[in-house]
Design an enzyme around this catalytic site. Structure first.
Site, mmCIF file in Angstrom:
data_model
loop_
_atom_site.group_PDB
_atom_site.id
_atom_site.type_symbol
_atom_site.label_atom_id
_atom_site.label_comp_id
_atom_site.label_asym_id
_atom_site.label_seq_id
_atom_site.Cartn_x
_atom_site.Cartn_y
_atom_site.Cartn_z
ATOM 1 N N GLY A 177 -2.150 -26.503 -30.396
ATOM 2 C CA GLY A 177 -0.888 -26.476 -31.149
ATOM 3 C C GLY A 177 -0.340 -27.869 -31.368
ATOM 4 O O GLY A 177 0.411 -28.107 -32.328
ATOM 5 N N THR A 263 1.866 -20.905 -29.928
ATOM 6 C CA THR A 263 2.045 -20.854 -28.478
ATOM 7 C C THR A 263 0.819 -20.140 -27.905
ATOM 8 O O THR A 263 0.045 -19.522 -28.646
ATOM 9 C CB THR A 263 3.298 -20.052 -28.103
ATOM 10 O OG1 THR A 263 3.144 -18.729 -28.631
ATOM 11 C CG2 THR A 263 4.572 -20.681 -28.663
ATOM 12 N N TYR A 272 2.050 -17.509 -22.290
ATOM 13 C CA TYR A 272 3.353 -17.466 -22.950
ATOM 14 C C TYR A 272 4.501 -17.490 -21.933
ATOM 15 O O TYR A 272 4.487 -16.742 -20.954
ATOM 16 C CB TYR A 272 3.423 -16.189 -23.782
ATOM 17 C CG TYR A 272 4.532 -16.150 -24.788
ATOM 18 C CD1 TYR A 272 4.344 -16.671 -26.065
ATOM 19 C CD2 TYR A 272 5.760 -15.587 -24.469
ATOM 20 C CE1 TYR A 272 5.363 -16.619 -27.004
ATOM 21 C CE2 TYR A 272 6.783 -15.536 -25.406
ATOM 22 C CZ TYR A 272 6.578 -16.049 -26.674
ATOM 23 O OH TYR A 272 7.579 -15.988 -27.597
ATOM 24 N N CYS A 409 -14.835 -32.817 -39.522
ATOM 25 C CA CYS A 409 -14.879 -32.814 -40.988
ATOM 26 C C CYS A 409 -15.547 -31.514 -41.434
ATOM 27 O O CYS A 409 -16.679 -31.225 -41.050
ATOM 28 C CB CYS A 409 -15.650 -34.017 -41.511
ATOM 29 S SG CYS A 409 -15.641 -34.115 -43.299
ATOM 30 N N GLY A 491 -8.142 -12.981 -20.516
ATOM 31 C CA GLY A 491 -6.747 -12.575 -20.704
ATOM 32 C C GLY A 491 -6.586 -11.670 -21.909
ATOM 33 O O GLY A 491 -7.297 -10.691 -22.072
HETATM 34 P P1 NAD Z 1 -2.003 -24.510 -24.624
HETATM 35 O O1 NAD Z 1 -1.912 -23.553 -23.517
HETATM 36 O O2 NAD Z 1 -2.608 -25.854 -24.400
HETATM 37 O O3 NAD Z 1 -0.549 -24.723 -25.233
HETATM 38 C C1 NAD Z 1 0.336 -23.664 -25.502
HETATM 39 C C2 NAD Z 1 1.732 -24.257 -25.604
HETATM 40 O O4 NAD Z 1 2.669 -23.207 -25.892
HETATM 41 C C3 NAD Z 1 2.168 -24.887 -24.270
HETATM 42 O O5 NAD Z 1 2.524 -26.223 -24.492
HETATM 43 C C4 NAD Z 1 3.332 -24.016 -23.821
HETATM 44 O O6 NAD Z 1 4.321 -24.734 -23.121
HETATM 45 C C5 NAD Z 1 3.856 -23.481 -25.155
HETATM 46 N N1 NAD Z 1 4.614 -22.230 -25.024
HETATM 47 C C6 NAD Z 1 4.297 -21.146 -24.278
HETATM 48 N N2 NAD Z 1 5.223 -20.191 -24.446
HETATM 49 C C7 NAD Z 1 6.126 -20.675 -25.320
HETATM 50 C C8 NAD Z 1 7.297 -20.136 -25.907
HETATM 51 N N3 NAD Z 1 7.716 -18.903 -25.611
HETATM 52 N N4 NAD Z 1 8.006 -20.905 -26.784
HETATM 53 C C9 NAD Z 1 7.604 -22.175 -27.087
HETATM 54 N N5 NAD Z 1 6.502 -22.727 -26.545
HETATM 55 C C10 NAD Z 1 5.763 -21.982 -25.694
HETATM 56 O O7 NAD Z 1 -2.766 -23.744 -25.807
HETATM 57 P P2 NAD Z 1 -3.405 -24.375 -27.139
HETATM 58 O O8 NAD Z 1 -4.745 -24.929 -26.807
HETATM 59 O O9 NAD Z 1 -2.433 -25.229 -27.830
HETATM 60 O O10 NAD Z 1 -3.687 -23.044 -27.982
HETATM 61 C C11 NAD Z 1 -2.582 -22.298 -28.475
HETATM 62 C C12 NAD Z 1 -3.061 -21.026 -29.133
HETATM 63 O O11 NAD Z 1 -3.776 -21.313 -30.330
HETATM 64 C C13 NAD Z 1 -4.011 -20.221 -28.248
HETATM 65 O O12 NAD Z 1 -3.689 -18.859 -28.341
HETATM 66 C C14 NAD Z 1 -5.341 -20.501 -28.851
HETATM 67 O O13 NAD Z 1 -6.267 -19.481 -28.607
HETATM 68 C C15 NAD Z 1 -5.010 -20.603 -30.329
HETATM 69 N N6 NAD Z 1 -5.980 -21.404 -31.088
HETATM 70 C C16 NAD Z 1 -6.072 -21.256 -32.436
HETATM 71 C C17 NAD Z 1 -6.972 -22.034 -33.156
HETATM 72 C C18 NAD Z 1 -7.124 -21.950 -34.637
HETATM 73 O O14 NAD Z 1 -8.140 -22.395 -35.173
HETATM 74 N N7 NAD Z 1 -6.157 -21.464 -35.351
HETATM 75 C C19 NAD Z 1 -7.789 -22.950 -32.526
HETATM 76 C C20 NAD Z 1 -7.654 -23.093 -31.176
HETATM 77 C C21 NAD Z 1 -6.746 -22.335 -30.479
#
Ligand code: NAD
Length: 550
Positions: A177, A263, A272, A409, A491
């Protein structure tokens, strides 16, 4: 965390330079990628790389055994790793993968979060995320182009091609994120990211991924408005809980142009943070009453998704960015959670149909100049590929390297092989300071089955069929990749996902050229065929153009 997990005395960072600790560059490359994962990790002391609990190895004992194995194995041998724990080394042959992994896989009927947490607690398995357990994580820079391309597609489809003056609201500034503020700014938007943990925000600001931290919601909205009025792209963050801030904005009748969330909503126990709770308080409750944390997190996710649905009704473009937030909300009783689009099917699938996806390379000696040389190879050899050349120019100017210098890329079928062979020649000719590792995200072509992310709404209804990533991994092995991994579960992901990953090193040798050619061509080839088989005309045309399939 498992009982065996011990805190680490010294911080691990990736080996650099040209001196080898292993018996060859192929082994050394994988060792450096493992160390690079940890150098980039959100919580190195727990081996947690990103996505709240995606780990690089089962525990520290397993980590040290993997390092020992990589240092002492020969070419022609294959190390087997089961959910982050090394099991044995087998005699295979010179073109066989050096490492084969399976991580987080539980048979269908048992694949529940409860069973997964139980097995993890017993020290029997881990969740590998998409890139953590197979040592392919390169920090927030690994996902940034994906986020940028989604927002650019949103701009093309909904805003006449530009996000100038548009307000993007999102949440979460963790490992993945954390790429959002910079991706939003590069796409021309004014982006506000809500993050509950101030230290995460500070990390991204220090890394150059976010410009401003607002002290309050009011100040954040003032900053958003100022930037919108001036028509300047801006990245703004604020400390807050998305389950509180999103409904508050709805209450104030503020309707952002675009809304999403990143998140760690995929996990209600370790991920979360529930509304109204601090980080320490949540951590304490995770230990004393995990069932209560999951209940509170699920209820907060439901509130946040209700707010996202309200934004949508009020006119915002709203999408799920791959954190499973809709599935969690649906579990909590939000019956219309799936009215929100998933980013893959909505914005990126046409690219996957052409074999275009998140391709990455890492400079193994740690020399940033190597990445600049490869940037130039992309610009010189793919002048008609606007997606790639536009991105390389932006990345060169705006993205700071994290740990070992690396680049993402989005190249397509045939293009990845062409670039990798050019790079292998450049290694051989001494134009690069040393070998380069190539890898890609599991969210690519045939590599992921996740009926709520990568494969939602497939034309032929094949959303949940996980034959594809399994075939992808088998093919990666047959076509001589250096490392091949099959991941599942974890999870809120338990029972949702199976995916495959592959890594191949360009060390300048003839064998490397052969490996890169067969492995990269087969990897994107099966991706194109997966979508062609499902009936996507773009994929069928690409297959025909490249003489893929029967
Ligand atoms: P991470 O655990 O490193 O970070 C998650 C962040 O969310 C943390 O900093 C945490 O403090 C914050 N958070 C948790 N609850 C919250 C809330 N209620 N309000 C505000 N902030 C809150 O995870 P990450 O590596 O950043 O991944 C985040 C999500 O994105 C995961 O679910 C992951 O699977 C998904 N993801 C998507 C893609 C994509 O291509 N779109 C790629 C990788 C990961």
């Amino acid at each position: 965390m498992t009982a065996q997990t011990k805190p680490l005395q010294t911080r691990i960072s990736a080996g650099r330079g040209t001196e080898l600790r292993c018996r060859g560059w192929r082994q050394e490359a994988l060792l450096r990628l493992l160390e690079n994962n940890l150098e980039n990790a959100e919580r190195q002391e727990d081996l947690v790389v990103y996505a709240s609990f995606a780990k690089a190895a089962r525990d520290w004992d397993a980590y040290h055994k993997i390092v020992h194995a990589l240092k002492n194995m020969d070419e022609g041998q294959t190390l087997i790793v089961q959910s982050g724990k090394p099991i044995g080394i087998f005699q295979t042959h010179k073109m066989a993968p050096l490492v084969l992994m399976a991580c987080g896989n539980i048979v269908g009927r048992w694949a529940t979060p409860e069973n997964f947490y139980d097995l993890q607690e017993k020290g029997l398995m881990i969740w590998g995320g998409l890139t953590a357990a197979d040592w392919q994580y390169i920090g927030s820079q690994g996902v940034i182009q994906g986020t940028y391309e989604i927002l650019s597609q949103v701009a093309r489809e909904h805003f006449g091609g530009s996000l100038k003056g548009k307000f993007v609201l999102t949440a979460g500034m963790g490992g993945m994120g954390g790429a959002q503020p910079l991706a939003g700014k590069l796409a021309g938007a004014v982006i506000l990211v809500v993050e509950v943990d101030r230290s995460r925000i500070e990390k991204r600001v220090a890394a150059g991924y976010c410009e401003l931290i607002a002290d309050s919601l009011d100040q954040a909205l003032t900053l958003v408005k100022e930037a919108q009025d001036k028509g300047i792209a801006r990245s703004i963050s604020m400390v807050g809980n998305a389950a509180e801030i999103y409904p508050e904005l709805v209450k104030r009748s503020i309707t952002p142009d675009v809304v999403t969330d990143q998140t760690s909503a995929h996990d209600t126990l370790f991920g979360y943070i529930p509304a109204g709770m601090g980080i320490d308080e949540t951590n304490a409750l995770r230990k004393s009453n995990p069932t209560e944390v999951r209940k509170l997190a699920l209820a907060s996710i439901a509130i946040e998704v209700e707010a996202m649905l309200a934004f949508k009704r009020n006119g915002s473009i709203v999408f799920d960015n791959g954190n499973n937030i809709r599935s969690q909300a649906a579990e909590a009783g939000v019956t219309d959670a799936f009215d929100i689009d998933i980013f893959t099917a909505r914005y990126l699938r046409p690219l996957f149909c052409k074999g275009i996806g998140p391709f990455r390379w890492i400079a193994l000696t740690g020399n940033p100049e190597d990445i600049h040389v490869i940037d130039q190879l992309v610009l010189d050899h793919f002048p008609d590929n606007d997606l790639a050349t536009n991105w390389i120019k932006l990345a060169r100017e705006h993205i700071k390297f994290e740990a070992l210098p690396a680049r993402i890329c989005w190249l397509g079928h045939g293009e990845r092989t062409k670039l990798a062979l050019l790079v292998n020649d450049a290694v051989r000719d001494g134009k690069l300071s040393g070998p380069i590792a190539f890898t890609r995200d599991h969210l690519d072509g045939a590599a992921m089955t996740h009926p709520r992310i990568g494969t939602e709404g497939m034309l032929d209804g094949s959303d949940a069929i996980s034959d594809w990533p399994l075939l992808n991994a088998l093919l990666n092995t047959a076509s001589a990749a250096d490392l091949v991994a099959i991941h599942s579960g974890g999870g809120g992901y338990s029972g949702y996902m199976t995916s495959a990953g592959a890594t191949i090193t360009a060390d300048g040798s003839e064998e490397a050229a052969q490996r890169l050619s067969t492995a990269l061509t087969a990897d994107t080839g099966i991706g194109v065929l997966r979508f062609a088989d499902a009936g996507y005309s773009e994929a069928q045309e690409t297959a025909k153009d490249h003489k893929l399939g029967l």
